[in-house]
Design a protein around this motif. Structure first.
Motif: not given
Length: 946
Positions: A2, A5, A129, A136, A138-139, A142, A157, A162, A164-166
């Protein structure tokens, strides 16, 4: 691997800030201009503006009379995501107070504040954060961005660093991260060491601290309360104290002092029971004085409620696994809350009630176990279950804060998941009669019988986790196949209960029931019919024929006797059908018990748990209601009671209407005196109990001894063999100086005059007003008439049964918005603590007489001691006194009490605090007196205090 950050940054949306009034709005444009617009002007502007920044999008749209916003930056969504399980009233001022910002003084200031609230919340996410709840986040964000187009996603985000996280839905699966409960050794036998009055006073002083104000009345009360913790000397004769503590005495800490000391010394919990959720929450908040450390408080204090109040993790998992994108945000906020919550309570706990209001009905509803479908140890989340956690924590706690409903329902069922308590404190003791009346009653209705059918057969094609008895016991019957024929036999006869669509058939001719093929050989009973639905039709026929209620907008009822033709016969057919369900269930229960008690059986722990769970569920969900229903139906064939004789129970028939249509019918049974089963099932087995309230006695009763006897009758103390210890501590407040009581003499009870009068009084007080109604219909009509004028005066109006908020949220808003007004019914009369400026005027639309029902008629006849009018008077006086007690909650409060009922008899007003004169006057004078009295302490238009 990943990406690393990024640095957190604040990314505020380019959105106009919007604050709504009634049909008017205040708008802060992205360019910084403030505009005041009518709703129609705003509607024309909105299509050309970016999505607005606001608080509570659905409520904002309703207040403006606009359709729902297609997209909005709702600060409540951001607050619930960033600060889960944190309390806040769902208004700009409420969020400001929760975030320790300066609260706005008007709508313009509120609009200016909204971007600052967003900034504060995003900064909080940035600084936390790395904390466990946000690892988790941010995930999940997203996922909300990609699947649900959440407006706040980019800002969240950016704050999390983050951009553009997964995207992942794993954060929704909160059950994976919750701790398991662990079994511990059984508690040792409790001791019986008493608490001396002096020791109670000392503990109280320790709780209050050295700098606390000296309150002799509170110490006297603690001394009296300690007597409820004396050792029991004779079985069935608990140490019983009836203690009346006037408002402001500080009774909560007064009884916590001896209760906590007894629990520490004797190694057993004391159960503190309340009638309302509001008081449960208040007691929990007070306990920070005794246990300032949150972890210490969690270890020693447990809040217990019925299973239907808690988030069901299995329901949540099934909702998440099949979630449509439109429901994803609601479930994400619930998941965030579930990881941060103290105990998983979604009804009056730390779950913000307004979360459910932000989404269409059903997005959050159904996540609790409201239908009694819990599968207990068969549930994959059983070891993480919030309810199971609370049950086990309660066994080793010192103080368990429960409610009257849970305590009595468990007693009515002959025990329960919680072990019986040795010591009880019943706060709001004046409600014991009503709580017992609900717990120890029964009804045979279409809805109740349909729920039993659903439990037996499952959802029958509808959505939901209603697996039916066969699937619920599938694992057990696989291991013990001899049980399966009994299950199948019960299910074969479940078709005699109301089937899908039964409500629409209540007025239709009898139809063939799809699950019932057996013939009934008895004469006069139609064959091939559904016995339950046939019985309901005969009930409806009798009620419509006998009821005095001509308005089809209301429910109706009638006496059971004399029976209409066909009622006894259809009742006998239903009783027989219920017996065919009960017989195999009873055999199943016996077989399960035999397996558990077989000395030769070598059961694994998991098998033993499953068998015990199955046995308990069959008993509670099947045998208990079936036994009660059959007994009621068998009584139909008995000889009617002689007129004038005192019955043990009161039976009657009733129907429920909605929009002029009958939707259900029922046979009801209540104890004539419900404190008898309360005394037998709850009080007598205990070792000691304190029953306390600010209004135990009827203060309008001139005979002091008679007032105490009435209190003993209403609490069940007169059914115990030993006399109660009586104690009364007066209020420290100076009611003659702090309050004004008025009866308005020139306002008609009918039509719109009451609403007009209430609006004028609300304007005179400058808000901070609570209007109480004895009928929901009049409340709704008054809201329609009052809201525009009050809003134009800068006084927002909220209302129970109108606003899509639960009562706790409404009270939170009313408390936070100091110049708001609130309309409500009985539920807002008791257990509401709104100190200070937020409540300075209380207006009753009319005398709160008891509702003239058949049940009340019988109690008035047989429990009044030959004084039926005095019985009615006492109930009305209690209600007026309880409402009056809301006005003054601390020494510097002032308030006005107004009754818009010229026919109010003076004898009822004798229940108000001693020394408070009741003045009768016209509306114009009442308005002037209200304004003058409150301007001394709360100048209308003065800056709001915090």
């Amino acid at each position: 691997m990943p990406p690393a950050p990024a640095t957190p940054r604040l990314l505020l949306p380019e959105a106009p800030a919007l604050v709504a009034g009634i049909r008017r709005a205040t708008l802060l444009t992205p360019e910084g201009e403030i505009e005041s617009l009518s709703a129609s002007d705003l509607a024309r502007r909105l299509p050309d503006l970016p999505p607005p920044l606001l608080v509570h999008a659905p409520a904002t749209a309703r207040r403006l009379g606009l359709p729902p916003f297609p997209v909005a930056f709702d600060l409540l969504e951001l607050f619930a995501f960033a600060m889960p399980a944190q309390p806040a009233a769902p208004t700009p001022r409420g969020l400001a107070l929760a975030l320790e910002l300066d609260p706005p003084k008007d709508d313009e200031a509120a609009a200016i504040l909204l971007p600052e609230i967003a900034t504060t919340l995003l900064r909080h996410l940035a600084t936390t954060r790395h904390a466990l709840p946000n690892r988790d986040a941010a995930q999940l964000t997203a996922r909300l961005r990609d699947a649900a187009d959440w407006p706040w996603a980019a800002s969240v985000l950016a704050a999390l660093g983050q951009p553009d996280p997964h995207a992942s839905a794993d954060a929704l699966k909160v059950w994976r991260r919750l701790p398991d409960w662990e079994e511990t050794a059984p508690p040792t036998p409790p001791a019986s060491i008493p608490i001396a009055p002096l020791e109670a006073r000392k503990r109280l002083a320790e709780i209050l601290g050295a700098d606390a104000e000296t309150r002799p009345a509170q110490a006297d009360y603690a001394s009296a309360a300690s007597l409820a913790f004396a050792p029991r000397e004779v079985e069935g004769q608990p140490a019983l104290v009836l203690a009346e503590a006037g408002t402001g005495t500080g009774k909560t800490l007064g009884y916590i002092a001896p209760a906590s000391l007894w629990a520490e010394r004797n190694g057993a919990p004391v159960w503190i029971s309340t009638y309302t959720r509001n008081l449960q929450r208040q007691i929990d908040q007070e306990l920070h004085r005794l246990y300032p450390d949150p972890e210490d408080r969690r270890r020693h204090v447990v809040i217990r409620k019925g299973r239907e109040n808690y988030l069901c993790l299995l329901n949540h998992e099934e909702a998440v696994s099949g979630a449509m994108p439109s429901r994803l945000l609601a479930l994400s906020l619930v998941s965030r809350w579930a990881f941060a919550t103290r105990d998983g309570d979604m009804q009056g706990g730390d779950f913000p009630g307004w979360i459910a209001e932000l989404f269409p009905w059903g997005h959050v509803a159904g996540l609790t176990d409201r239908r009694g479908e819990c599968i207990h140890s068969a549930c994959p989340h059983w070891r993480r279950c919030f309810v199971e956690h609370s049950i086990r924590r309660a066994r080793t706690a010192r103080l368990v804060i429960a409610n009257h409903a849970l305590v009595m329902v468990q007693a009515a069922l002959g025990g329960g998941e919680d072990k019986p308590a040795l010591r009880y404190v019943f706060d709001e003791g004046h409600h014991l009669f009503d709580a017992a009346d609900s717990a120890f009653s029964a009804e045979i209705s279409g809805g109740e019988m349909a729920e039993l059918r659903r439990w037996l057969l499952g959802a029958e094609g509808s959505r939901g986790r209603a697996r039916g008895l066969r699937r619920r016991l599938e694992e057990t019957t696989t291991d013990h196949p001899a049980l399966l024929p009994l299950v199948e036999e019960a299910l074969r006869h479940a078709g005699s209960l109301p089937g899908p669509g039964w409500g629409s058939r209540l007025g239709a001719p009898e139809e063939r029931a799809p699950h019932e093929e057996e013939e009934d050989p008895r004469p006069g009973i139609p064959t091939a019919t559904n016995p339950a639905e046939a019985f309901l039709r005969t009930v409806i026929t009798q009620v419509l024929a006998r009821s005095a209620e001509a308005d089809t907008g209301y429910d109706a009822e009638c006496d059971l006797h004399p029976l209409n033709p066909g009622v006894a016969e259809s009742g006998a057919a239903l009783e027989d059908a219920l017996g065919r369900i009960e017989t195999p269930l009873r055999a199943l229960h016996a077989r399960l018990t035999g397996l558990l008690e077989d000395p030769d059986a070598e059961l694994e722990t998991g098998d033993r748990i499953r068998l015990d769970t199955a046995r308990r569920v069959v008993d509670r969900r099947g045998l208990c209601p079936l036994g009660a229903w059959r007994a009621m139906l068998q009584a139909l064939a008995a000889r009617p009671p002689e007129p004038g004789t005192r019955p043990a129970h009161v039976d009657w028939l009733a129907l429920t209407r909605r929009e002029g249509r009958v939707i259900d019918a029922a046979l009801h049974r209540h104890f004539l005196d419900p404190t008898e089963p309360f005394a037998a099932a709850v009080a007598a087995p205990s070792h000691g109990l304190l029953i306390t309230s600010a209004t135990l006695r009827d203060s309008g009763e001139p005979d002091g001894e008679a007032a105490w006897e009435e209190a003993e009758a209403r609490t069940g103390a007169n059914h115990l063999p030993s006399p109660a210890i009586r104690a009364a501590v007066p209020s420290p407040f100076n009611y003659p100086d702090q309050t004004l009581a008025i009866v308005v003499t020139d306002v008609s009870r009918e039509g719109s005059q009451a609403a007009m009068a209430m609006e004028q009084l609300f304007r005179a007080s400058g808000g901070g007003a609570l209007g109480l109604f004895t009928a929901i219909r009049r409340l709704r009509d008054a809201h329609v008439r009052m809201a525009p004028g009050l809003e134009a005066a800068g006084l927002p109006l909220y209302a129970q049964h109108v606003d899509a908020m639960d009562n706790a949220t409404l009270v939170d808003v009313f408390r936070a918005e100091e110049d708001s007004c609130l309309l409500g019914t009985d539920a807002l009369r008791d257990g509401v603590d709104v100190p200070g400026r937020s409540l300075r005027l209380l207006v009753f639309d009319r005398i709160p007489w008891p509702r003239p029902t058949i049940l009340h008629r019988e109690r008035r006849t047989h429990l009044s001691g030959g004084r039926p009018k005095a019985y009615d008077d006492a109930i009305a006086r209690h209600r007026l006194r309880q409402a009056f007690g809301r006005l003054v909650r601390r020494a510097d409060d002032r308030g006005v009490f107004v009754l818009l009922d010229a026919r109010a008899p003076t004898r009822l007003l004798a229940g108000l605090p001693e020394g408070v004169p009741v003045r009768r006057m016209g509306l114009a004078e009442a308005v002037r007196e209200t304004r003058s009295f409150l301007e001394d302490q709360f100048p209308v238009g003065a800056p709001r205090g915090d």
